[in-house]
Design a protein around this motif. Structure first.
Motif, PDB file in Angstrom:
ATOM      1  N   VAL A  99       4.303  17.919   1.206  1.00 46.48           N
ATOM      2  CA  VAL A  99       4.058  16.842   0.242  1.00 46.48           C
ATOM      3  C   VAL A  99       5.252  15.892   0.188  1.00 46.48           C
ATOM      4  N   VAL A 100       6.446  16.460   0.014  1.00 45.69           N
ATOM      5  CA  VAL A 100       7.648  15.623  -0.086  1.00 45.69           C
ATOM      6  C   VAL A 100       7.928  14.929   1.237  1.00 45.69           C
ATOM      7  N   LEU A 101       7.625  15.601   2.346  1.00 52.92           N
ATOM      8  CA  LEU A 101       7.794  14.970   3.657  1.00 52.92           C
ATOM      9  C   LEU A 101       6.904  13.741   3.771  1.00 52.92           C
ATOM     10  N   CYS A 102       5.683  13.833   3.255  1.00 53.15           N
ATOM     11  CA  CYS A 102       4.782  12.664   3.245  1.00 53.15           C
ATOM     12  C   CYS A 102       5.377  11.529   2.426  1.00 53.15           C
ATOM     13  N   TRP A 103       5.983  11.853   1.290  1.00 55.33           N
ATOM     14  CA  TRP A 103       6.616  10.821   0.462  1.00 55.33           C
ATOM     15  C   TRP A 103       7.737  10.134   1.244  1.00 55.33           C
ATOM     16  N   ALA A 104       8.550  10.935   1.924  1.00 51.77           N
ATOM     17  CA  ALA A 104       9.668  10.376   2.690  1.00 51.77           C
ATOM     18  C   ALA A 104       9.167   9.500   3.831  1.00 51.77           C
ATOM     19  N   LEU A 105       8.105   9.952   4.520  1.00 56.42           N
ATOM     20  CA  LEU A 105       7.564   9.181   5.641  1.00 56.42           C
ATOM     21  C   LEU A 105       6.945   7.872   5.171  1.00 56.42           C
ATOM     22  N   CYS A 106       6.317   7.879   3.992  1.00 57.51           N
ATOM     23  CA  CYS A 106       5.764   6.637   3.432  1.00 57.51           C
ATOM     24  C   CYS A 106       6.879   5.615   3.207  1.00 57.51           C
ATOM     25  N   CYS A 107       8.000   6.073   2.674  1.00 56.99           N
ATOM     26  CA  CYS A 107       9.124   5.174   2.438  1.00 56.99           C
ATOM     27  C   CYS A 107       9.725   4.690   3.756  1.00 56.99           C
ATOM     28  N   ALA A 108       9.792   5.581   4.744  1.00 57.59           N
ATOM     29  CA  ALA A 108      10.318   5.181   6.053  1.00 57.59           C
ATOM     30  C   ALA A 108       9.430   4.113   6.692  1.00 57.59           C
ATOM     31  N   ALA A 109       8.117   4.289   6.563  1.00 56.27           N
ATOM     32  CA  ALA A 109       7.198   3.273   7.078  1.00 56.27           C
ATOM     33  C   ALA A 109       7.358   1.966   6.307  1.00 56.27           C
TER      34      ALA A 109
ATOM     35  N   MET B 283       0.828  -1.202   0.000  1.00 60.10           N
ATOM     36  CA  MET B 283       0.000   0.000   0.000  1.00 60.10           C
ATOM     37  C   MET B 283       0.864   1.255   0.000  1.00 60.10           C
ATOM     38  N   LEU B 284       1.911   1.262   0.800  1.00 58.06           N
ATOM     39  CA  LEU B 284       2.813   2.417   0.836  1.00 58.06           C
ATOM     40  C   LEU B 284       3.542   2.578  -0.492  1.00 58.06           C
ATOM     41  N   ASN B 285       3.916   1.460  -1.076  1.00 53.82           N
ATOM     42  CA  ASN B 285       4.554   1.510  -2.388  1.00 53.82           C
ATOM     43  C   ASN B 285       3.603   2.077  -3.439  1.00 53.82           C
ATOM     44  N   GLY B 286       2.315   1.717  -3.323  1.00 53.79           N
ATOM     45  CA  GLY B 286       1.314   2.230  -4.252  1.00 53.79           C
ATOM     46  C   GLY B 286       1.164   3.743  -4.149  1.00 53.79           C
ATOM     47  N   VAL B 287       1.290   4.270  -2.947  1.00 55.64           N
ATOM     48  CA  VAL B 287       1.210   5.725  -2.761  1.00 55.64           C
ATOM     49  C   VAL B 287       2.302   6.423  -3.560  1.00 55.64           C
ATOM     50  N   ILE B 288       3.522   5.907  -3.455  1.00 58.50           N
ATOM     51  CA  ILE B 288       4.644   6.546  -4.131  1.00 58.50           C
ATOM     52  C   ILE B 288       4.555   6.349  -5.645  1.00 58.50           C
ATOM     53  N   ARG B 289       4.247   5.138  -6.092  1.00 62.69           N
ATOM     54  CA  ARG B 289       4.231   4.866  -7.532  1.00 62.69           C
ATOM     55  C   ARG B 289       3.078   5.567  -8.249  1.00 62.69           C
ATOM     56  N   ASN B 290       1.874   5.449  -7.688  1.00 64.08           N
ATOM     57  CA  ASN B 290       0.690   5.945  -8.390  1.00 64.08           C
ATOM     58  C   ASN B 290       0.363   7.401  -8.070  1.00 64.08           C
ATOM     59  N   ALA B 291       0.212   7.708  -6.772  1.00 64.12           N
ATOM     60  CA  ALA B 291      -0.172   9.072  -6.402  1.00 64.12           C
ATOM     61  C   ALA B 291       0.958  10.067  -6.653  1.00 64.12           C
ATOM     62  N   THR B 292       2.167   9.679  -6.269  1.00 67.41           N
ATOM     63  CA  THR B 292       3.291  10.606  -6.396  1.00 67.41           C
ATOM     64  C   THR B 292       3.592  10.935  -7.856  1.00 67.41           C
ATOM     65  N   SER B 293       3.518   9.918  -8.735  1.00 72.06           N
ATOM     66  CA  SER B 293       3.847  10.150 -10.140  1.00 72.06           C
ATOM     67  C   SER B 293       2.932  11.196 -10.768  1.00 72.06           C
ATOM     68  N   ILE B 294       1.696  11.283 -10.283  1.00 76.35           N
ATOM     69  CA  ILE B 294       0.754  12.273 -10.795  1.00 76.35           C
ATOM     70  C   ILE B 294       1.207  13.687 -10.452  1.00 76.35           C
ATOM     71  N   TRP B 295       1.834  13.825  -9.267  1.00 72.37           N
ATOM     72  CA  TRP B 295       2.177  15.156  -8.768  1.00 72.37           C
ATOM     73  C   TRP B 295       3.587  15.599  -9.123  1.00 72.37           C
ATOM     74  N   VAL B 296       4.404  14.703  -9.665  1.00 70.22           N
ATOM     75  CA  VAL B 296       5.788  15.064  -9.978  1.00 70.22           C
ATOM     76  C   VAL B 296       5.883  16.262 -10.930  1.00 70.22           C
ATOM     77  N   PRO B 297       5.145  16.292 -12.067  1.00 65.73           N
ATOM     78  CA  PRO B 297       5.266  17.464 -12.955  1.00 65.73           C
ATOM     79  C   PRO B 297       4.911  18.776 -12.263  1.00 65.73           C
ATOM     80  N   THR B 298       3.850  18.760 -11.451  1.00 64.12           N
ATOM     81  CA  THR B 298       3.453  19.976 -10.741  1.00 64.12           C
ATOM     82  C   THR B 298       4.512  20.377  -9.723  1.00 64.12           C
ATOM     83  N   PHE B 299       5.095  19.381  -9.047  1.00 67.76           N
ATOM     84  CA  PHE B 299       6.160  19.651  -8.088  1.00 67.76           C
ATOM     85  C   PHE B 299       7.362  20.295  -8.783  1.00 67.76           C
TER      86      PHE B 299
END
Length: 434
Positions: free
Chosen positions: A404-414, A252-268
């Motif tokens: 936003v990026v902090l959430c990405w880092a915390l997902c990976c830490a979890a 589930m955490l991997n899905g957050v980074i792969r799917n949700a994060t990829s959508i926001w990368v261009p905007t970031f």
């Protein structure tokens, strides 16, 4: 008490006859090529709306809200469909599941320009999402049940390239549509391509079945006792174990980074790093290539982890967590370092995804539930990404990209924690077996 399924096939038979090897390699090649083509078709349907959306909005400026609704409905039905169709794929042969999925999705996409952007279109797009979800679980089962373990890992990894190729086909159609200033013919063409793949899939699968090269899950259950007694109890213990739950949470955490994060990368890249739109487009176009490189590299380095996918997931989550921390540190001071760290983090998460969906799911081969398990994990991945996307939307609306990026880092830490838990439970199980 076991905490996870036991891999019963850890190495190939020693020195098989050359003719047997050639026949097995030929079968794996045919199955791999056929599944590659089908999964490419799946991602043509999955990406065509997003690829052509700029052209559609240019022609129909008032359709933005409806298109957004269609996208949400598609992801919702696709996610739940993974769970439902994964279970169905345990009982219904992949030959029929994939054919129906390709034909239904292709037919809807082909007729969609005639139906138009409307409420009916949203409903049909939801049906398209469900039918598109009929492919991954059954394909994974078809590969896992009909090829040797080493070949199965390679084929399932190659399907990532198929998904990228499918997306690239839609981008090519979008480019042609922009030159012709008409999106409808190219939208319909995507559906035609899917129908053509469906018409290749069915007869080839039928011919392979007649030659004994492809055996459906149903046929295998009819010729073997199946899951009974102690085997069923063992499977129930697996599902109730901490190790299995840890792998689900890591997925589930991997899905957050792969799917949700990829959508926001261009905007970031645009809002936080301050890059121009042209630079954002160029850099974003490189991201899929970086991610697929991480996918294939993960299979190569698996040997250095002694084929322990949980240990590699742990290392990849840790690497991505460190990289996202570097993005936080350098996003305003050294953009090149932040970009490299971002790309490495995304590549790492795609590698972890490959370990889960191309290696871990094969542990369930003895139970005959590769399709159901693949569908369940994919469902969990999409649902977590959907929930996380709402959080990222809220943070980005406040221009809080640090959060936003902090959430990405915390997902990976979890993910590190849950991968470590799964790894510890794996060691405990081996000790109990000894």
């Amino acid at each position: 008490m076991p905490s996870e399924p036991i891999q019963t096939e850890t190495r190939e038979e020693s020195q098989p006859a050359p003719t047997v090897v050639r026949a097995e390699n030929k079968k794996s090649m045919i199955i791999g090529s056929l599944c590659f083509l089908a999964y490419m078709g799946c991602h043509i349907g999955k990406n065509i709306l997003g690829a052509l959306m700029p052209q559609i909005l240019d022609a129909m400026p008032d359709a933005a809200a409806t298109l957004g609704s269609m996208t949400s409905v598609f992801l919702l039905t696709y996610g739940f469909g993974q769970l439902i169709n994964g279970v169905i794929g345990t009982f219904l042969p992949a030959k029929w599941m994939v054919f129906i999925g390709l034909a239904a999705s292709g037919g809807i996409i082909m007729l969609f320009p005639v139906l138009g952007i409307s409420r009916l279109g949203s409903v049909l797009w939801g049906v398209c999402g469900f039918s598109s979800s009929m492919m991954w679980g059954p394909i994974a089962a078809m590969v896992g049940e009909n090829t040797k373990e080493k070949a199965a890992k390679t084929i399932l990894t190659a399907l990532t390239a198929a998904s990228l190729l499918g997306a690239l086909v839609t981008y090519l159609l979008a480019f042609l549509a922009s030159r012709q200033e008409s999106w409808k013919p190219f939208f319909a063409l995507a559906g035609v391509l899917m129908l053509m793949i469906a018409l290749v899939w069915l007869p080839v699968c039928t011919r392979m079945e007649k030659k004994g090269m492809l055996v459906s899950a149903r046929q295998k259950r009819e010729s073997t006792p199946g899951i009974r007694g102690e085997e069923r109890k063992k499977l129930l213990r697996v599902f109730g174990s901490i190790g299995f739950l840890s792998m689900v949470l890591a997925t589930m955490l991997n899905g957050v980074i792969r799917n949700a994060t990829s959508i926001w990368v261009p905007t970031f890249l645009s809002r936080s790093l301050g890059l121009s739109l042209s630079a954002v487009s160029l850099i974003s176009s490189l991201l899929p290539l970086v991610c697929i490189s991480g996918t294939f590299l993960s299979l190569y380095i698996l040997r250095f982890f002694r084929n322990n996918e949980k240990a590699e997931c742990l290392a990849l989550f840790l690497t991505s967590a460190i990289c996202f921390a570097l993005v936080l540190l350098f996003q305003h001071t050294c953009v090149p370092i932040a970009l490299v760290a971002l790309f490495v983090a995304m590549a790492g998460m795609h590698g972890a995804c490959n370990m889960i969906f191309s290696v871990y799911v094969l542990n369930f081969r003895p139970y005959g539930i590769i399709s159901g398990m693949s569908g369940f994990l994919d469902f969990a991945s999409y649902m977590s990404a959907s929930a996380a996307s709402m959080l990222f939307t809220s943070l980005s609306a406040k221009d809080n990209w640090y959060g936003v990026v902090l959430c990405w880092a915390l997902c990976c830490a979890a993910g590190v924690v849950f991968s470590l838990t799964a790894q510890i439970r794996s060691r405990q199980e081996k000790a109990e077996i000894r």
